[in-house]
Design an enzyme around this catalytic site. Structure first.
Site, mmCIF file in Angstrom:
data_model
loop_
_atom_site.group_PDB
_atom_site.id
_atom_site.type_symbol
_atom_site.label_atom_id
_atom_site.label_comp_id
_atom_site.label_asym_id
_atom_site.label_seq_id
_atom_site.Cartn_x
_atom_site.Cartn_y
_atom_site.Cartn_z
ATOM 1 N N SER A 1 -34.523 7.300 2.997
ATOM 2 C CA SER A 1 -35.398 6.666 3.972
ATOM 3 C C SER A 1 -34.692 5.529 4.702
ATOM 4 O O SER A 1 -33.705 4.961 4.205
ATOM 5 C CB SER A 1 -36.649 6.118 3.275
ATOM 6 O OG SER A 1 -36.306 5.033 2.423
ATOM 7 N N CYS A 32 -35.392 15.485 7.120
ATOM 8 C CA CYS A 32 -35.095 14.529 8.188
ATOM 9 C C CYS A 32 -34.828 15.212 9.520
ATOM 10 O O CYS A 32 -34.708 14.539 10.538
ATOM 11 C CB CYS A 32 -33.921 13.634 7.802
ATOM 12 S SG CYS A 32 -32.374 14.518 7.570
ATOM 13 N N GLU A 46 -42.040 7.587 10.527
ATOM 14 C CA GLU A 46 -41.769 8.829 9.810
ATOM 15 C C GLU A 46 -42.857 9.061 8.760
ATOM 16 O O GLU A 46 -43.054 8.241 7.867
ATOM 17 C CB GLU A 46 -40.394 8.771 9.146
ATOM 18 C CG GLU A 46 -39.996 10.066 8.478
ATOM 19 C CD GLU A 46 -38.572 10.043 7.953
ATOM 20 O OE1 GLU A 46 -37.861 11.048 8.127
ATOM 21 O OE2 GLU A 46 -38.163 9.028 7.364
#
Length: 505
Positions: A232, A287, A387
């Protein structure tokens, strides 16, 4: 693959020995499809990192001095073992991560492709030469391994991401310490077993399981020369800053908010399945997932696109990854499912239209979340900027390609962007102006091959040299540049040299 009732024992690998957890605290490893605990990950300490680094340091001189062709032969044997156990490895990924068998097989294949690339290390380590840079002087460069290096890898690709770095690092002559995700440690353990079956010497590849204490110990250890991270954005920033503060070379691959721009001329019957796969594959936990669909055109054209995507998403089979036909698989943890749900709640509060709602678990047991579509999202909404890492697709409506580019470039992230169109002019206009490191033309997951860099930019990447490809080789090696001149006459042979005829041969 059928459901597995087997439990696994997770151990550290230090200096070629698998260690018992010896009273360490643990974190449960779940089968996301059932919620059943299948293993316990030991939460190792700074002392465990110290021992692993010590073993790697001890193994380094001999491994670095091993001819590169011999190191490559170990990788060739490793690649053979991976191929022989392909189905087993894919099943293990499905078990601990939850993704479907097709995605799991794709992950294993992508990992093997990096091993194939690293098998070319004799060529990849070639230096450069220029003769006569001045009269009688030649210039040469050589590539050398760094020493002890480390990688910190995520839960969403437990097999592939360790192989983004391990084959390249050890093929180049480094020794290596891996900290896999505490949520998915089983694939990494199998990688270690197969590396040693392939003939890798003890201490060259080490595993230290754990959480933040291990991460911080790796980033601050004085003997670790380079750290590769995938995860992250907040943690990537922390790893980059801490590692750099301790003098390390760091590549930190971070979060994303990838746009898929659909032009009015997109071939919907081809584009829609691709959009669905990008948004919902691996439950959106990747991702490179396309998490924002930017619909370009008139309201009628936008409505047609949204309706087609909604129809396809509604038809997806939600189920365990090991069940044939499952298209939307579970999230990694119940806590993460709650986080995803909170974003859908927030979108509704901010004015988005929930045209497909997956908040009610469509399957009992496990950590499932249904396909979700949020329409009429605007750039000010958090769901457009942050996200989510789940099966949630936000739809932003714009009139022109330039508006789509403007929206995408306003994101702090720059991992990937895709465009759906048959117009070469639109593609070129988009390519020249878009701020993303990986671009897809009618491809929703713009994943580069192993011999190219995984090329995120902006807040999707911290560092200078990316993972995989030649960037990966450069990251794990150091150049020495040598300037050479000789003063002696070529006929001036010293007395210690005996030619065969002079030796009576």
């Amino acid at each position: 693959m059928q459901t597995q009732e087997k439990s696994f024992e997770v151990k550290n690998l230090i200096g070629g020995r698998w260690e018992e957890r010896d009273g360490l605290e643990t974190e449960p490893v779940y089968d996301p499809a059932t919620g059943r605990v299948i293993a316990e990950t030991p939460l190792s300490t700074e002392e465990d990192v110290e021992r692993a680094v010590g073993a790697a340091k001890e193994a380094f001189p001999s491994w670095a001095a091993t001819p590169v062709v011999e190191r490559a032969r170990v990788l060739f044997r490793f690649k053979m073992l991976l191929e022989e156990r392909f189905d087993e490895l894919a099943d293990l990924v499905t078990l601990e991560n939850g993704k479907d068998t097709k995605d799991a097989a794709g992950e294993v294949r992508r990992g093997i492709e990096v091993v194939e690339f690293a098998c070319g290390m004799p060529t990849l380590l070639m230096g450069e030469t220029v003769r006569d840079v001045a009269r009688g002087i030649d210039n040469v460069s050589w590539r050398y391994p760094l020493g002890v290096v480390a990688a910190i890898t995520p839960f969403n690709f437990p097999f592939m991401v360790p192989l983004w770095t391990a084959p390249i690092a050890i093929g180049a002559g480094n020794t290596y310490v891996l900290k896999p995700s505490e949520r998915t440690p089983l694939s990494a353990q199998r990688i270690g077993e197969l590396l040693f079956e392939a003939g890798l010497p003890e201490g060259v590849f080490n595993i230290v399981n754990g959480a933040k204490e291990v991460v911080d110990a790796i980033c601050s250890h004085p003997e670790i020369k380079a750290v590769s991270f995938v995860g992250s954005q907040p943690v990537a920033k922390h790893v980059y800053e801490l590692g750099c503060a301790h003098g390390k070379r760091v590549q930190a691959l971070a979060g994303a908010k990838n746009s898929m721009i659909a032009m009015p001329d997109a071939v919907l019957e081809k584009a829609v399945p691709n959009i669905i796969s990008s948004a919902y594959g691996n439950a959106g936990e990747r991702c490179l997932a396309g998490s924002v669909l930017v619909a370009v055109g008139t309201e009628e054209e936008q409505d047609r696109l949204v309706e087609a995507v909604k129809e396809a998403a509604s038809a997806m089979k939600v189920g365990p990854g090991y069940e044939e036909g499952s298209e939307l698989t579970p999230l990694i943890r119940d806590s993460h499912r709650e986080r995803v749900r909170s974003y859908v709640d927030l979108a509704e509060e901010e004015g988005a239209e929930v045209v497909l709602d997956g908040r009610k678990p469509p399957v009992e047991g496990g950590f499932f979340f249904g396909p979700t579509i949020l329409d009429r999202v605007t750039g000010e909404m958090r769901v457009a900027r942050e996200e989510i890492f789940g099966p949630v697709l936000s739809v932003v409506r714009v009139r022109t390609l330039d508006e789509a580019i403007e929206f995408t470039n306003a994101s702090p992230f720059g991992n990937a962007c895709s465009i759906y169109t048959e117009s070469g002019a639109a593609i070129r206009h988009w390519r020249e102006r878009i701020e993303a490191g990986m671009l897809g033309v009618n491809v929703g997951v713009a994943a580069p091959m192993a011999f190219f860099p995984f090329n995120g930019i902006k807040n999707s990447f911290y560092g200078d040299l990316h993972a995989t490809g030649k960037d990966g080789v450069r990251f794990f090696t150091e150049n020495k540049v040598e300037i050479v001149r000789f003063y002696s006459d070529p006929d001036d042979v010293g007395p210690s040299v005996a030619y065969p005829e002079e030796a009576g041969a």
